[in-house]
Design a protein around this motif. Structure first.
Motif, PDB file in Angstrom:
ATOM      1  N   LEU A 274       0.844  -1.192   0.000  1.00  0.00           N
ATOM      2  CA  LEU A 274       0.000   0.000   0.000  1.00  0.00           C
ATOM      3  C   LEU A 274       0.878   1.240   0.000  1.00  0.00           C
ATOM      4  O   LEU A 274       2.007   1.211   0.485  1.00  0.00           O
ATOM      5  CB  LEU A 274      -0.887   0.039   1.253  1.00  0.00           C
ATOM      6  CG  LEU A 274      -1.814  -1.135   1.523  1.00  0.00           C
ATOM      7  CD1 LEU A 274      -2.565  -0.903   2.827  1.00  0.00           C
ATOM      8  CD2 LEU A 274      -2.784  -1.337   0.373  1.00  0.00           C
ATOM      9  N   SER A 275       0.336   2.335  -0.510  1.00  0.00           N
ATOM     10  CA  SER A 275       1.040   3.605  -0.366  1.00  0.00           C
ATOM     11  C   SER A 275       1.064   3.965   1.116  1.00  0.00           C
ATOM     12  O   SER A 275       0.241   3.483   1.906  1.00  0.00           O
ATOM     13  CB  SER A 275       0.327   4.701  -1.160  1.00  0.00           C
ATOM     14  OG  SER A 275      -0.930   4.989  -0.571  1.00  0.00           O
ATOM     15  N   VAL A 276       1.992   4.804   1.498  1.00  0.00           N
ATOM     16  CA  VAL A 276       2.106   5.212   2.894  1.00  0.00           C
ATOM     17  C   VAL A 276       0.813   5.887   3.353  1.00  0.00           C
ATOM     18  O   VAL A 276       0.338   5.641   4.461  1.00  0.00           O
ATOM     19  CB  VAL A 276       3.319   6.143   3.097  1.00  0.00           C
ATOM     20  CG1 VAL A 276       3.353   6.696   4.508  1.00  0.00           C
ATOM     21  CG2 VAL A 276       4.605   5.402   2.783  1.00  0.00           C
ATOM     22  N   SER A 277       0.216   6.713   2.494  1.00  0.00           N
ATOM     23  CA  SER A 277      -1.003   7.427   2.897  1.00  0.00           C
ATOM     24  C   SER A 277      -2.171   6.470   3.116  1.00  0.00           C
ATOM     25  O   SER A 277      -2.964   6.656   4.041  1.00  0.00           O
ATOM     26  CB  SER A 277      -1.363   8.507   1.879  1.00  0.00           C
ATOM     27  OG  SER A 277      -1.558   7.944   0.603  1.00  0.00           O
ATOM     28  N   VAL A 278      -2.275   5.428   2.313  1.00  0.00           N
ATOM     29  CA  VAL A 278      -3.352   4.443   2.505  1.00  0.00           C
ATOM     30  C   VAL A 278      -3.054   3.592   3.737  1.00  0.00           C
ATOM     31  O   VAL A 278      -3.956   3.312   4.544  1.00  0.00           O
ATOM     32  CB  VAL A 278      -3.554   3.577   1.241  1.00  0.00           C
ATOM     33  CG1 VAL A 278      -4.523   2.436   1.506  1.00  0.00           C
ATOM     34  CG2 VAL A 278      -4.045   4.439   0.082  1.00  0.00           C
ATOM     35  N   ALA A 279      -1.801   3.202   3.927  1.00  0.00           N
ATOM     36  CA  ALA A 279      -1.432   2.442   5.126  1.00  0.00           C
ATOM     37  C   ALA A 279      -1.737   3.256   6.385  1.00  0.00           C
ATOM     38  O   ALA A 279      -2.211   2.715   7.391  1.00  0.00           O
ATOM     39  CB  ALA A 279       0.038   2.057   5.066  1.00  0.00           C
ATOM     40  N   TYR A 280      -1.492   4.560   6.330  1.00  0.00           N
ATOM     41  CA  TYR A 280      -1.815   5.446   7.459  1.00  0.00           C
ATOM     42  C   TYR A 280      -3.311   5.404   7.768  1.00  0.00           C
ATOM     43  O   TYR A 280      -3.718   5.277   8.928  1.00  0.00           O
ATOM     44  CB  TYR A 280      -1.368   6.874   7.157  1.00  0.00           C
ATOM     45  CG  TYR A 280      -1.980   7.888   8.091  1.00  0.00           C
ATOM     46  CD1 TYR A 280      -1.553   7.980   9.411  1.00  0.00           C
ATOM     47  CD2 TYR A 280      -2.997   8.735   7.643  1.00  0.00           C
ATOM     48  CE1 TYR A 280      -2.132   8.896  10.274  1.00  0.00           C
ATOM     49  CE2 TYR A 280      -3.567   9.655   8.506  1.00  0.00           C
ATOM     50  CZ  TYR A 280      -3.148   9.733   9.823  1.00  0.00           C
ATOM     51  OH  TYR A 280      -3.728  10.628  10.678  1.00  0.00           O
ATOM     52  N   LEU A 281      -4.153   5.488   6.731  1.00  0.00           N
ATOM     53  CA  LEU A 281      -5.603   5.456   6.941  1.00  0.00           C
ATOM     54  C   LEU A 281      -6.057   4.127   7.544  1.00  0.00           C
ATOM     55  O   LEU A 281      -6.949   4.094   8.391  1.00  0.00           O
ATOM     56  CB  LEU A 281      -6.335   5.720   5.627  1.00  0.00           C
ATOM     57  CG  LEU A 281      -6.158   7.120   5.037  1.00  0.00           C
ATOM     58  CD1 LEU A 281      -6.802   7.193   3.651  1.00  0.00           C
ATOM     59  CD2 LEU A 281      -6.734   8.185   5.963  1.00  0.00           C
TER      60      LEU A 281
ATOM     61  N   VAL B 202       1.955   6.309  11.502  1.00  0.00           N
ATOM     62  CA  VAL B 202       1.386   7.481  12.166  1.00  0.00           C
ATOM     63  C   VAL B 202       1.958   8.732  11.532  1.00  0.00           C
ATOM     64  O   VAL B 202       3.031   8.713  10.941  1.00  0.00           O
ATOM     65  CB  VAL B 202       1.668   7.480  13.686  1.00  0.00           C
ATOM     66  CG1 VAL B 202       1.010   6.289  14.366  1.00  0.00           C
ATOM     67  CG2 VAL B 202       3.156   7.501  13.964  1.00  0.00           C
ATOM     68  N   LYS B 203       1.234   9.833  11.648  1.00  0.00           N
ATOM     69  CA  LYS B 203       1.749  11.122  11.200  1.00  0.00           C
ATOM     70  C   LYS B 203       2.458  11.789  12.369  1.00  0.00           C
ATOM     71  O   LYS B 203       1.900  11.933  13.443  1.00  0.00           O
ATOM     72  CB  LYS B 203       0.599  12.032  10.740  1.00  0.00           C
ATOM     73  CG  LYS B 203       0.066  11.695   9.375  1.00  0.00           C
ATOM     74  CD  LYS B 203      -0.931  12.776   8.953  1.00  0.00           C
ATOM     75  CE  LYS B 203      -1.473  12.492   7.604  1.00  0.00           C
ATOM     76  NZ  LYS B 203      -2.439  13.516   7.180  1.00  0.00           N
TER      77      LYS B 203
END
Length: 102
Positions: free
Chosen positions: A45-52, A94-95
């Motif tokens: 997954l992209s990092v942004s999708v993994a974050y979600l 996490v961000k």
């Protein structure tokens, strides 16, 4: 609690089926809205999708592939994935609080 494997690649699907894991759903594209707290999502997954995924309280397990320059852009077979030391690695994405968006 559902375990979802995300991939459109036949070699990756074959590879994961040989692992000692129970997969409830195989999907070629992840709809993050369908992920629930306590679920496990496995794939690339992209990092942004993994974050979600992680933000929803689900676990993210990355399908890690040590690709070579020669294998980039190829459809990778189960055997080639094994040869490339394909493995699973859990991440909690996490961000950070002190870094701004650009």
């Amino acid at each position: 609690m559902t375990t979802i494997f995300v991939s459109r690649h036949p070699g990756a699907i074959e590879w994961i089926k040989e692992q000692a894991l129970h997969i409830d759903k195989f999907v070629d594209h992840l709809d993050v809205e369908s992920v629930n707290k306590g679920d496990t999502v496995i794939g690339v997954l992209s990092v942004s999708v993994a974050y979600l995924v992680c933000k929803k309280g689900a676990a993210f397990i990355s399908l890690e592939i040590q690709q070579t320059r020669e294998t980039r852009g190829q459809e990778l077979s189960k055997d080639l994935l094994t040869k490339l030391n394909c493995r699973l690695q859990a991440f909690d994405v996490v961000k950070p609080q002190n870094i701004h968006n650009f």
